[in-house]
Design a protein around this motif. Structure first.
Motif, short mmCIF file in Angstrom:
data_model
loop_
_atom_site.label_atom_id
_atom_site.label_comp_id
_atom_site.label_asym_id
_atom_site.label_seq_id
_atom_site.Cartn_x
_atom_site.Cartn_y
_atom_site.Cartn_z
N THR A 42 0.81 -1.22 0.00
CA THR A 42 0.00 0.00 0.00
C THR A 42 0.84 1.27 0.00
N GLU A 43 2.13 1.15 0.26
CA GLU A 43 3.01 2.32 0.29
C GLU A 43 3.74 2.55 -1.04
N LEU A 44 3.48 1.71 -2.04
CA LEU A 44 4.15 1.83 -3.32
C LEU A 44 3.46 2.85 -4.21
N SER A 45 4.18 3.29 -5.22
CA SER A 45 3.58 4.16 -6.23
C SER A 45 2.68 3.33 -7.14
N GLY A 46 1.86 4.01 -7.95
CA GLY A 46 0.96 3.31 -8.85
C GLY A 46 1.70 2.41 -9.83
N GLY A 47 2.80 2.90 -10.37
CA GLY A 47 3.59 2.10 -11.31
C GLY A 47 4.20 0.89 -10.64
N GLU A 48 4.69 1.05 -9.43
CA GLU A 48 5.27 -0.08 -8.69
C GLU A 48 4.21 -1.12 -8.37
N ARG A 49 3.02 -0.67 -7.95
CA ARG A 49 1.94 -1.62 -7.64
C ARG A 49 1.56 -2.43 -8.87
N GLN A 50 1.51 -1.77 -10.02
CA GLN A 50 1.14 -2.50 -11.24
C GLN A 50 2.21 -3.54 -11.60
N MET A 51 3.47 -3.18 -11.41
CA MET A 51 4.55 -4.14 -11.67
C MET A 51 4.44 -5.33 -10.72
N VAL A 52 4.04 -5.08 -9.47
CA VAL A 52 3.88 -6.18 -8.50
C VAL A 52 2.77 -7.11 -8.95
N PHE A 53 1.68 -6.55 -9.47
CA PHE A 53 0.59 -7.39 -9.95
C PHE A 53 1.03 -8.22 -11.16
N ILE A 54 1.86 -7.65 -12.01
CA ILE A 54 2.38 -8.42 -13.14
C ILE A 54 3.27 -9.54 -12.62
N ALA A 55 4.08 -9.24 -11.61
CA ALA A 55 4.93 -10.28 -11.01
C ALA A 55 4.08 -11.39 -10.41
N ARG A 56 2.99 -11.04 -9.77
CA ARG A 56 2.09 -12.05 -9.21
C ARG A 56 1.56 -12.97 -10.31
N THR B 261 -2.58 0.07 -17.79
CA THR B 261 -1.87 1.35 -17.64
C THR B 261 -2.75 2.45 -17.07
N SER B 262 -3.96 2.11 -16.63
CA SER B 262 -4.84 3.16 -16.10
C SER B 262 -4.23 3.79 -14.87
N SER B 263 -4.36 5.09 -14.76
CA SER B 263 -3.88 5.89 -13.61
C SER B 263 -2.36 5.97 -13.51
N LEU B 264 -1.63 5.48 -14.52
CA LEU B 264 -0.17 5.56 -14.49
C LEU B 264 0.31 6.79 -15.23
N ASP B 265 1.44 7.33 -14.77
CA ASP B 265 2.01 8.46 -15.49
C ASP B 265 2.63 7.99 -16.81
N PHE B 266 3.08 8.95 -17.61
CA PHE B 266 3.54 8.66 -18.96
C PHE B 266 4.69 7.65 -18.97
N GLY B 267 5.65 7.84 -18.07
CA GLY B 267 6.80 6.95 -18.02
C GLY B 267 6.43 5.54 -17.60
N ASN B 268 5.57 5.42 -16.57
CA ASN B 268 5.17 4.10 -16.11
C ASN B 268 4.30 3.37 -17.12
N GLN B 269 3.50 4.12 -17.89
CA GLN B 269 2.76 3.48 -18.97
C GLN B 269 3.72 2.82 -19.95
N ALA B 270 4.77 3.53 -20.32
CA ALA B 270 5.74 2.98 -21.26
C ALA B 270 6.43 1.75 -20.67
N ARG B 271 6.76 1.79 -19.39
CA ARG B 271 7.44 0.65 -18.76
C ARG B 271 6.54 -0.58 -18.72
N VAL B 272 5.26 -0.38 -18.39
CA VAL B 272 4.33 -1.50 -18.35
C VAL B 272 4.13 -2.09 -19.74
N LEU B 273 3.98 -1.23 -20.76
CA LEU B 273 3.82 -1.73 -22.13
C LEU B 273 5.05 -2.49 -22.58
#
Length: 261
Positions: A137-151, A166-178
């Motif tokens: 719960t203390e992670l950023s939105g991008g980090e939380r999404q990466m954790v869900f991908i890891a799960r 990529t919903s609610s992610l900033d521009f950079g984190n959208q690119a990283r998730v894609l």
């Protein structure tokens, strides 16, 4: 492993939100579902996951109808990443990722050393092993999404469903998730994702299911389906699609909505 969607109609209370969807998804392929809010994209994912029974048609994995499969069996084949959210409980990152191992653990058993290794390898593959002891719960939105991908990776499935990853992610984190989505597909994982960004279909070299409110869904590759006319018909706004080229000759696309003056 092949996923077949055969003449699928899905919805609630026998009222179809989506009708007559047919497509095949093989290893390493990405399918993007596009369309305005409320047309049934998440309902489609829930039907594949077995949360909803089809109104008509079938979902098959390797030629076998999954409708009667127990949930635990299906979880060994299909992983799911829901829309971004924050858990109300302060689980550690490792706890969250270990939840992906549930399909492989007995009902009254604890995670084994092997399960912990699988979880750590999933985190390491995404470059976020350093987060394993952090509170989710203390992670950023991008980090939380990466954790869900890891799960989902730790679940060791063949098919991955992603609801607006990529919903609610900033521009950079959208690119990283894609980038990670493309990397996962390159390992042979089949991916179905919903998105509100037409550009994503080109960035992921995806098959596209474009859902409109009144017309039959349009299905094909991105260049065939994601056109200015089709996007106008789906979303009710005019769109300009620009094409340009990188130095290596790769063609890229950008979809720009035209605002009324």
């Amino acid at each position: 492993m092949k996923l077949e969607i055969d003449n699928l109609s899905c919805g609630y209370n026998k009222k179809a939100a989506l009708k007559n969807i047919s497509l095949e998804i093989g290893p390493g392929e990405i399918v993007c579902l596009l369309g305005p809010n409320g047309v049934g994209k998440t309902t489609f994912l829930k039907t594949i996951l077995g949360f909803l029974d089809p109104i008509e048609g079938e979902v098959r994995i390797e030629g076998k109808n999954i409708r009667s499969w127990p949930k635990k069996k299906l979880a060994r084949y299909v992983g799911y990443i829901p829309q971004a959210h924050v858990s109300p409980f302060p689980f550690s990152v490792m706890d969250i990722v270990l939840m992906g191992r549930a399909a492989h653990i007995g009902n009254f058993s604890k995670p084994s050393a092997h399960d912990y290794r699988e979880a750590e390898e999933s985190l390491d593959k995404l470059g976020i092993l350093h987060l394993r002891e952090r509170i989710y719960t203390e992670l950023s939105g991008g980090e939380r999404q990466m954790v869900f991908i890891a799960r989902a990776i730790s679940q060791k499935t063949h098919i991955l469903l992603m609801d607006e990853p990529t919903s609610s992610l900033d521009f950079g984190n959208q690119a990283r998730v894609l980038s990670q989505i493309n990397a996962l597909a390159a390992t042979g994982l089949s991916i179905i994702m919903t998105t509100h960004a037409p550009d994503h279909t080109f960035l992921c070299s995806a098959q596209v299911v474009l859902v409109c409110r009144k017309n039959e869904p349009r299905i094909g590759n991105a260049e065939e389906i994601v056109t200015e006319n089709n996007l106008h018909g789906a979303y009710g706004v005019k769109v300009k699609i620009n094409e340009s080229y990188l130095d290596n000759g790769t063609k890229i696309h950008s979809c720009i909505p035209l605002l009324d003056n």
